[in-house]
Write an enzyme that holds these catalytic residues in place. Structure first.
Site, PDB file in Angstrom:
ATOM      1  CD1 TRP A  25       6.523  13.540 -11.312  1.00  0.00           C
ATOM      2  CD2 TRP A  25       5.507  14.250  -9.438  1.00  0.00           C
ATOM      3  NE1 TRP A  25       5.540  14.439 -11.668  1.00  0.00           N
ATOM      4  CE2 TRP A  25       4.907  14.890 -10.546  1.00  0.00           C
ATOM      5  CE3 TRP A  25       5.044  14.543  -8.156  1.00  0.00           C
ATOM      6  CZ2 TRP A  25       3.856  15.798 -10.408  1.00  0.00           C
ATOM      7  CZ3 TRP A  25       3.996  15.456  -8.019  1.00  0.00           C
ATOM      8  CH2 TRP A  25       3.420  16.063  -9.134  1.00  0.00           C
ATOM      9  CG  ASP A  28       5.386   7.597  -8.982  1.00  0.00           C
ATOM     10  OD1 ASP A  28       4.394   7.266  -9.655  1.00  0.00           O
ATOM     11  OD2 ASP A  28       5.609   8.781  -8.634  1.00  0.00           O
ATOM     12  CE  LYS A  73       0.396  12.760 -14.038  1.00  0.00           C
ATOM     13  NZ  LYS A  73       1.026  12.836 -12.727  1.00  0.00           N
TER      14      LYS A  73
END
Ligand SMILES: *Cc1c(COP(=O)(O)O)cnc(C)c1O
Length: 360
Positions: A103, A172, A196
């Protein structure tokens, strides 16, 4: 209703069953108004109350200071990979990134389209099995921001302390937001896809310090400017109504449970059950270095890919679903976010013991 299985999926991920049941009811008839939640105008009094409640619960749970905006945006966390540099970087300037996994790497790729990128640290050569300590990288004080990923969902690593940089921190937090207390005032931007730890897919939560809203170059289109959404309370256009509603309900569930401090203790306990077992045997080996171990995504290997495939299949047959590691790394990944029950973790550890007896 059939018994629910234990869902170790990395995202979308398991949610509190009481929230799902309430949502199922509200989708048909919200507040007993004779209209379903996803049929209502986003500008109706009832829906504005839904958004306000979700925002104020996020503010309360993370103690978000008054000089920060909380935004509900679309396009997932991945759109933030571009929105961050679009708003905070330009072609003469530099931003600093820590490359700790897939990511982070994707975010670096986007940032390079807008300005200079200094990758101050990369753990790629060791298959992203750790995150760096602060002494291991240098951040130029002239940098526009320092970007990092607090929890590396795919590799199962997590920062257990945050950089203390003087440049704005951009984080993030998609896979560990709300899993532990954080000092929001030490960040410029925190963002997270909801799917999530907060709710369903379709909504990204962005927490942004107000002074960062005015840096955006004039060439950035309206929808990609943080200020557009900040000025309109996330109602510039139709927001992801259903996702915002569920996020609000999950936040209420978390508050009832005692908030982020309480869940952090539970998360420690749950992860320790699996890691302790990994450490007791050579049959399983953890992917992450011990000091970087994630409390959200526990990654480990068996001796061969065939044995790993057998493990995943037999676990699934016993109602332990979604344990296959990400296609880029293989192995096993147990994602045990806030809403994942401790009973499911105990059942996994029992299965790990039993599988080892039969195959060790
Ligand atoms: C899942 C994930 C993403 C991607 O989220 P999308 O909403 O699918 O764009 C980004 N960052 C991290 C850390 C993730 O876990």
């Amino acid at each position: 209703m059939p018994e629910r299985i234990y869902n170790f999926s990395p995202g979308p991920a398991t949610l509190p069953v009481e929230v799902l049941q309430e949502a199922a009811k509200d989708i048909v008839n919200f507040n007993n108004n004779g209209i379903g939640l996803i049929e209502m105008s986003h500008r109706s009094k009832d829906f504005i109350a839904v958004t306000d409640a979700a925002e104020s619960l996020i503010r309360e749970l993370l103690a978000v200071p008054d000089n920060y905006k909380v935004l509900f945006l679309q396009g997932g966390a991945s759109t933030q990979f571009a929105m961050v540099p679009m708003n905070l970087l330009n072609k003469d300037k530099t931003a600093t990134y820590l490359n700790t996994g897939t990511w982070a790497k994707k975010a670096i790729k986007e940032a390079k389209m807008f300005g200079h990128v200094d990758v101050a640290y990369s753990s790629e050569e060791s298959t992203f099995n750790h995150v760096p300590a602060e002494e291991q990288y240098h951040v130029d004080p002239q940098s526009e921001y320092l970007y990092f990923v607090s929890n590396n969902t795919i590799f199962g690593t997590q920062f257990h302390g945050f950089p203390s940089s003087t440049v704005p921190l951009v984080c993030d937090m998609s896979s560990d937001i709300m899993s532990r207390p954080v000092d929001v005032s030490s960040f410029g931007i925190i963002f997270a896809g909801a799917q999530k730890n907060m709710g369903p897919a379709g909504c990204a939560v962005v927490i942004i310090r107000e002074d960062l809203l005015d840096r955006t170059p004039d060439t950035v289109p309206t929808m990609f400017r943080y200020k557009t959404h900040a000025d309109k309370g996330s109602m510039f256009n139709t927001p992801p109504c259903f996702a915002i509603y569920v996020v609000g309900r999950v936040m209420q569930w978390l508050k009832n449970l005692g908030g982020v401090k309480a869940i952090a203790e539970i998360n420690q306990e749950k992860a320790a059950l699996i890691y302790d077992h990994i450490d007791q045997t050579d049959f399983y080996s953890g992917h992450a270095q011990k000091s970087s171990r994630s409390l959200m995504n526990v990654t480990f290997n068996l001796s061969t890919p065939d044995l790993e495939a057998k493990f995943v299949a037999e676990a699934a047959a016993q109602g332990l679903d979604g344990l296959k590691g990400h296609r880029s790394v293989g192995g096993i990944r147990a994602s045990i976010y806030n809403a994942f029950p401790k009973k499911g973790v105990l059942k996994l550890v029992e299965f790990m013991q039993e599988f080892e007896r039969r195959n060790g």
